[in-house]
Design an enzyme around this catalytic site. Structure first.
Site: not given
Length: 388
Positions: A300, A348, A360
């Site tokens: 990420c 994240h 993402h």
């Protein structure tokens, strides 16, 4: 990594939640089974579905947290290795200079001996391994020429500097070893947590996994609904802003220079954000791989770092640092290009593209994709940061 976390800004924190980390169908399966009436513990000591869900959820959260620690340790190790290499090169250079200074002392001692300026044992003295003894022999120093004294002073200087550099290199090597150990621990933790989660999920039946697909679909539909609602709210806020601007113009008041500066800033940011988003869209379909920074796969924070680098903006490698690399803004004011952070432990991140959606790298087993920022529930959103 706690030292990298920032205090939660008022008005920007939406909530903290679980980390995304399972394969979609499997996570759905666990979520559905946890809601069934048969989720109570069985009499054969088999864990209940609620217990399995919690355990898997914890394992994947720990894995993603360990991934960011791995990323940080990897970056630190690379920097430390570069520093050690530089120090070792410097030590080698200074050792050669020290040897040159020693040779100069030897030449001066030999010259003294040939001219009778020093006793035969003086040459041995000048070439001793402990030249600090020079200063204990004041009568000898008095007999030295200016050039000879310069040679002695140069030798002492080179010796002191070389010793300091060697100590510095030794300390850096110890730090490098610690960083490498941290890197290996984080790597082992990620691998073990993912392995444990897969083992638990493998015990689910095909029927259970199939039933959970329906739950996952409903979750996606709910996430899309919330994204559409955010888009509606943002559009309404923009409409009101434009109306206010028109009313200000109708009053024919002099324009506010601060407003002009703000418009110029927004335009500059939009230009950079467009480049970051174009890069991100080009990565759609590439696999999530923990620790990866491209070009064939990403995790990420690796994706968001690469995207903004393509726009000419350098941001840190890990989520813990990225969350501090810009200005925090309310979710209601999120603009395309902003970074959306998730979970209380900030493990994240995604790139906002507008209308409640983001790009993402979601989790192991998944691919870079567009998805609602509510993909794991509204409470998962931690904060929004504008990096440039």
């Amino acid at each position: 990594m706690a030292s990298h976390r920032k205090s939660r800004p008022a008005g920007t924190r939406v909530a903290g939640i679980r980390t995304p980390a399972l394969a979609t169908a499997a996570l759905t399966s666990v979520a559905l089974l946890s809601q069934t009436a048969n989720a109570s513990p069985s009499t054969d000591d088999k864990p209940s579905l609620e217990e399995v869900e919690k355990k898997v959820d914890d394992l994947y959260r720990q894995a993603e947290s360990a991934t960011e620690k791995y990323n940080a340790a990897k970056e630190k190790t690379a920097k430390q290795r570069k520093r050690v290499d530089t120090l070792l090169d410097d030590v080698a250079k200074r050792t050669q200079e020290l040897n040159d200074a020693r040779e100069e002392l030897g030449r001066n001692a030999a010259a003294q001996y040939r001219t009778g300026a020093a006793a035969p044992d003086t040459a041995t003295f000048l070439l001793a391994d402990t030249p600090q003894d020079y200063f204990d022999q004041t009568q000898l120093m008095d007999r030295m020429t200016g050039r000879q004294k310069e040679a002695v002073d140069d030798y002492f200087t080179q010796q002191s500097t070389t010793m300091k550099k060697r100590q510095e290199a030794t300390q850096s090597l110890e730090t490098l070893t610690e960083s490498q150990n941290d890197l290996q621990k984080a790597k082992s933790t990620v691998q073990q947590k993912l392995s444990d989660a897969r083992e638990l999920l493998s015990k689910l039946t095909a029927e259970e996994k199939a039933r959970l697909a329906a739950i996952e679909k409903r979750k996606q539909e709910e996430a899309a609904r919330k994204a559409a609602e955010l888009a509606r709210q943002q559009a309404e806020a923009e409409r009101r802003r434009q109306e206010a601007a028109q009313q200000q113009e109708s009053t024919e008041q002099p324009s506010d220079s601060s407003t002009s500066d703000s418009s110029a800033t927004d335009s500059s940011y939009a230009t950079k954000a467009e480049k970051a988003l174009a890069f991100s869209r080009a990565q759609i379909g590439k696999p999530y791989v923990w620790g990866a920074t491209g070009p064939d796969s990403y995790d990420c924070s690796g994706l968001t770092q690469a995207a903004w680098k393509a726009a000419g903006v350098d941001i840190p490698r890990v989520t813990y640092d990225q969350v501090n690399a810009g200005t925090t803004v309310p979710l209601s004011n999120a603009q395309p290009g902003d970074l959306i952070f998730f979970y209380d432990d900030v493990t994240h991140v995604g790139l906002y593209i507008g209308n409640g959606m983001m790009i993402h790298a979601p989790k192991p087993g998944a691919y870079v994709r567009e998805e609602s920022i509510y993909y794991d529930g509204e409470s998962s959103i931690h904060s929004v940061v504008r990096p440039a």
